[in-house]
Motif scaffolding. Structure first.
Motif, PDB file in Angstrom:
ATOM      1  N   VAL A 214     -10.264  -3.514 -13.722  1.00 41.17           N
ATOM      2  CA  VAL A 214     -11.058  -2.455 -12.619  1.00 41.17           C
ATOM      3  C   VAL A 214      -9.244  -1.940 -11.851  1.00 41.17           C
ATOM      4  N   GLY A 215      -8.520  -1.212 -11.778  1.00 40.78           N
ATOM      5  CA  GLY A 215      -7.722  -1.146 -11.034  1.00 40.78           C
ATOM      6  C   GLY A 215      -7.644   0.081 -10.089  1.00 40.78           C
ATOM      7  N   ILE A 216      -7.352  -0.307  -8.666  1.00 40.38           N
ATOM      8  CA  ILE A 216      -8.068   0.606  -7.673  1.00 40.38           C
ATOM      9  C   ILE A 216      -6.688   0.613  -6.644  1.00 40.38           C
ATOM     10  N   TYR A 217      -6.514   1.775  -5.861  1.00 39.62           N
ATOM     11  CA  TYR A 217      -5.619   1.618  -4.378  1.00 39.62           C
ATOM     12  C   TYR A 217      -7.274   1.554  -3.316  1.00 39.62           C
ATOM     13  N   ALA A 218      -6.150   1.030  -2.277  1.00 41.29           N
ATOM     14  CA  ALA A 218      -7.244   1.426  -0.736  1.00 41.29           C
ATOM     15  C   ALA A 218      -6.378   1.475  -0.233  1.00 41.29           C
ATOM     16  N   ASP A 219      -6.955   1.963   0.875  1.00 41.87           N
ATOM     17  CA  ASP A 219      -6.583   2.310   2.132  1.00 41.87           C
ATOM     18  C   ASP A 219      -6.290   1.633   3.185  1.00 41.87           C
ATOM     19  N   LYS A 220      -5.562   1.893   4.667  1.00 46.35           N
ATOM     20  CA  LYS A 220      -5.381   1.273   5.133  1.00 46.35           C
ATOM     21  C   LYS A 220      -7.335   0.485   6.005  1.00 46.35           C
ATOM     22  N   LYS A 221      -8.042   1.330   5.534  1.00 47.68           N
ATOM     23  CA  LYS A 221      -9.611   1.044   6.337  1.00 47.68           C
ATOM     24  C   LYS A 221     -10.420   0.600   5.434  1.00 47.68           C
ATOM     25  N   SER A 222      -9.690  -0.214   4.153  1.00 50.14           N
ATOM     26  CA  SER A 222      -9.917  -0.719   2.826  1.00 50.14           C
ATOM     27  C   SER A 222     -10.814  -0.288   1.819  1.00 50.14           C
ATOM     28  N   LYS A 223     -10.923   1.166   2.179  1.00 48.86           N
ATOM     29  CA  LYS A 223     -11.275   2.440   1.585  1.00 48.86           C
ATOM     30  C   LYS A 223     -11.181   2.450   0.009  1.00 48.86           C
ATOM     31  N   LYS A 263     -13.745  -4.413   0.091  1.00 51.71           N
ATOM     32  CA  LYS A 263     -14.569  -4.031   1.435  1.00 51.71           C
ATOM     33  C   LYS A 263     -14.675  -5.480   1.848  1.00 51.71           C
ATOM     34  N   ILE A 264     -15.345  -6.648   0.682  1.00 50.76           N
ATOM     35  CA  ILE A 264     -15.557  -7.816   1.690  1.00 50.76           C
ATOM     36  C   ILE A 264     -14.236  -8.205   1.934  1.00 50.76           C
ATOM     37  N   LEU A 265     -12.976  -8.562   1.362  1.00 48.36           N
ATOM     38  CA  LEU A 265     -11.615  -8.900   1.826  1.00 48.36           C
ATOM     39  C   LEU A 265     -10.821  -8.284   2.685  1.00 48.36           C
ATOM     40  N   GLY A 266     -10.962  -6.996   3.037  1.00 47.87           N
ATOM     41  CA  GLY A 266     -10.171  -6.739   3.531  1.00 47.87           C
ATOM     42  C   GLY A 266      -9.040  -6.296   3.400  1.00 47.87           C
ATOM     43  N   TYR A 267      -9.184  -6.362   1.421  1.00 46.60           N
ATOM     44  CA  TYR A 267      -8.049  -5.159   0.871  1.00 46.60           C
ATOM     45  C   TYR A 267      -7.133  -3.693   1.277  1.00 46.60           C
ATOM     46  N   THR A 268      -6.189  -4.172   0.953  1.00 46.55           N
ATOM     47  CA  THR A 268      -5.529  -2.368   0.857  1.00 46.55           C
ATOM     48  C   THR A 268      -4.413  -2.111   0.374  1.00 46.55           C
ATOM     49  N   GLY A 269      -3.901  -1.220  -0.746  1.00 42.93           N
ATOM     50  CA  GLY A 269      -2.922  -1.366  -1.547  1.00 42.93           C
ATOM     51  C   GLY A 269      -3.802  -1.394  -3.079  1.00 42.93           C
ATOM     52  N   ILE A 270      -2.758  -1.131  -3.721  1.00 48.67           N
ATOM     53  CA  ILE A 270      -2.692  -1.276  -5.443  1.00 48.67           C
ATOM     54  C   ILE A 270      -3.559  -2.345  -5.985  1.00 48.67           C
ATOM     55  N   ALA A 271      -3.955  -3.213  -6.258  1.00 49.97           N
ATOM     56  CA  ALA A 271      -5.409  -4.339  -7.217  1.00 49.97           C
ATOM     57  C   ALA A 271      -5.474  -3.800  -8.213  1.00 49.97           C
ATOM     58  N   LEU A 309       1.316   6.658  -7.633  1.00 55.27           N
ATOM     59  CA  LEU A 309       2.048   7.807  -7.010  1.00 55.27           C
ATOM     60  C   LEU A 309       0.943   8.167  -5.674  1.00 55.27           C
ATOM     61  N   ILE A 310       0.153   7.938  -5.827  1.00 56.83           N
ATOM     62  CA  ILE A 310      -1.081   7.864  -4.320  1.00 56.83           C
ATOM     63  C   ILE A 310      -0.288   7.102  -3.416  1.00 56.83           C
ATOM     64  N   ALA A 311      -0.647   5.912  -4.190  1.00 59.04           N
ATOM     65  CA  ALA A 311      -0.156   5.075  -2.969  1.00 59.04           C
ATOM     66  C   ALA A 311       1.226   5.132  -1.995  1.00 59.04           C
ATOM     67  N   TYR A 312       2.342   5.860  -3.553  1.00 61.68           N
ATOM     68  CA  TYR A 312       3.819   6.342  -2.270  1.00 61.68           C
ATOM     69  C   TYR A 312       3.211   7.734  -1.137  1.00 61.68           C
TER      70      TYR A 312
END
Length: 412
Positions: A214-223, A263-271, A309-312
Motif C-alpha cells: 500500500v503506497g500512500i501520501y499523507a499530509d501534515k495532519k497525517s491524513k 494516523k497512529i504513528l503521526g506519519y507525513t509524506g510518502i510511504a 506529483l501529489i507530494a510535490y
C-alpha cells in the motif's frame, strides 16, 4: 518553479524522476555513485554527486545545503531509501531553511526503523503482525526455547542507520533475512547475534508473489490524501527478493488498515506499507513500513494516482485532492524488463508457481493480461537509463565470468 531534488536514483529514484519530469517539474538527481541509472533520464536536468549519509550524514546535509543556497526557490526533497530519509528527518530543522520537505520528524521515523518498537506499537493497536520474539543476548534463547515454533526468521532489529560503518552495512545487507529451521540453526549465527541486535519472527509462508504494497501520501495532519495498492508478481530471489515485476491490485482491508497505521504513528509524506498473505491461515500480516518512496513507485502515475506529483504540489502549497485512490478499472504492470526476462529464462525452472514464468515467450504472452505496461528500464519515452543498465550488466557479467565459471565447475 521549485526544483525537485531526488536522491539515491536507482530504479526507485528513476520512477520519481519520471513521475515528476513528465509533468514539467524540473528535476535534479543526487547520488553517492557517479553513474546511477537515474542520471541518464531525459528528465534529469542536473546531477550532483554527494556523500552517502550512511557514512557521514552531517557532510551530506552540508553539501545539500550548499546546493540549495544557490537557488532562488526552495527545492522539494524526495529521499528514496532509508538512510537518506532518516538523514532528512534527523536534520529537518536545518534543511527547512533552504528546502521544502514532507518528511516526518525523526521521532516518528524512529518508531518505524526500530523493528522491535514498531511491532510493539502494532500489537498494542491489534494490527496483525508475525509472532515476534525479542532477545538482548544469545543466552536469552534458552529461556524462550519451548515457545519457538519453526520455521522462524532472524533479522536485524533496526534498518540501516546513518553514520554506519561500511563493514556494518555489508553485514546488514548479507543478513537481512535468515531462515531458522530448528534450534541448532541459531548456533550457526552465534557471533552475529552476539554482536548485533536481532529479532526472531514467525515465518509467513509463501513466495514473494504473496507480498502486497500500500503506497500512500499523507499530509501534515497525517491524513492520507492519496492511496495505491499493488501486489509483487515476481521478486528476486523468488522467496524474499526485491520487486522485479509488480501489478496494481486493490485490497480494501489493507488500504483501510494502512490509513489507521499512518494516523497512529503521526506519519507525513510518502510511504510504503508492506503486507504478506499467509497461505496457511489465509490472513494478511503487516511486515514493515518504509518511510519513503519504494522501488516500484513508478507504477503510480499510470495507475491514476501520481504520488510524487501529489507530494510535490502539497509541499509547494498547491491544492491537491481531498482524497484520491488509484484507478481500479485498469490493470497496470511495472517491470524491470531486462532483469525480469532474464530471470524467467534462467531462475524459475524449479519454482512451482504460476507467476514465475519459465521463458521469454511466456513473459511476452503475460503482458497481454494488462491494460498498461510500465517499463522501469526500457521506457519507450526515456530509453537512455535502460540502455545504460543493459550495458552495465554486460560489463559486470564479463568481469565476473571467471568466478561464475569456477563456481559452476565446483558444483559439478
Amino acid at each position: 518553479m521549485n526544483e525537485a531534488f531526488v536522491f539515491n536514483v536507482f530504479f526507485n529514484g528513476l520512477g520519481v524522476i519520471r513521475a515528476l519530469g513528465e509533468n514539467g517539474v524540473p528535476v535534479r538527481a543526487l547520488d553517492s555513485s557517479k553513474k546511477p541509472v537515474g542520471k541518464y533520464s531525459k528528465y534529469t536536468k542536473a546531477f550532483n554527486v554527494v556523500t552517502n549519509p550512511a557514512l557521514n550524514a552531517e557532510q551530506f546535509v552540508k553539501e545539500l545545503i550548499e546546493i540549495g543556497k544557490e537557488l532562488n526557490e526552495k527545492p522539494v526533497l524526495f529521499p528514496t531509501n532509508d538512510v537518506w530519509s532518516i538523514a532528512v528527518s534527523k536534520y529537518k530543522q536545518q534543511l527547512e531553511k533552504y528546502f521544502l520537505t514532507y518528511n516526518p520528524d525523526y521521532s516518528v521515523i524512529k518508531k518505524i526503523i526500530d523493528k522491535r518498537l514498531f511491532y510493539n506499537i502494532m500489537e498494542k493497536e491489534n494490527i496483525l503482525v508475525p509472532q515476534t520474539y525479542g532477545i538482548k543476548r544469545f543466552d536469552d534463547l534458552e529461556k524462550i526455547k519451548k515457545e519457538l515454533i519453526y520455521p522462524l526468521i532472524l533479522k536485524p532489529t533496526a534498518r540501516m542507520e546513518i553514520n554506519r560503518k561500511s563493514c556494518d552495512t555489508r553485514i546488514y545487507n548479507l543478513n537481512r533475512i535468515i531462515e531458522i529451521k530448528n534450534f541448532e540453526d541459531f548456533f550457526k549465527y552465534k557471533d552475529l547475534i552476539k554482536n548485533y541486535e536481532f529479532i526472531i519472527q514467525q515465518k509467513i509462508e509463501g513466495l514473494s508473489n504473496n507480498m502486497y504494497t500500500v503506497g500512500i501520501y499523507a499530509d501534515k495532519k497525517s491524513k492520507v490524501r492519496a492511496a495505491f495498492c499493488g501486489r509483487k508478481v515476481r521478486g528476486y530471489p523468488v522467496e524474499y527478493g526485491d520487486c522485479i515485476a509488480g501489478e496494481s491490485y486493490w485490497v480494501d482491508e489493507l488500504v483501510e488498515q494502512s490509513k489507521k497505521l499512518v494516523k497512529i504513528l503521526g506519519y507525513t509524506g510518502i510511504a510504503e506499507i508492506e503486507y504478506k498473505y499467509n497461505q496457511v491461515d489465509g490472513k494478511y500480516y503487516l511486515i514493515e513500513m518504509n518511510p519513503r518512496t519504494w522501488s516500484w513507485i513508478g507504477i503510480t502515475p499510470k495507475a491514476g494516482v501520481n504520488l510524487p506529483l501529489i507530494a510535490y504540489k502539497d509541499a509547494r502549497g498547491e491544492e491537491i485532492p481531498e482524497y484520491i485512490e488509484m484507478d481500479k478499472s485498469k490493470k497496470v504492470l511495472w517491470t524491470r524488463s531486462i532483469d525480469d526476462r532474464f530471470n524467467c529464462k534462467r531462475h524459475h525452472k524449479n519454482v512451482d508457481e504460476e507467476d514465475f514464468l519459465k521463458s521469454e515467450k511466456e513473459w511476452k504472452e503475460s503482458l497481454k493480461n494488462y491494460d498498461y505496461i510500465v517499463y522501469a528500464d526500457l521506457d519507450p519515452e526515456d530509453m537512455a537509463p535502460g540502455i545504460f543498465w543493459k550495458k552495465s550488466k554486460k560489463v559486470h557479467l564479463i568481469k565476473n565470468f571467471p568466478k561464475l565459471l569456477y563456481r559452476k565447475l565446483a558444483k559439478k
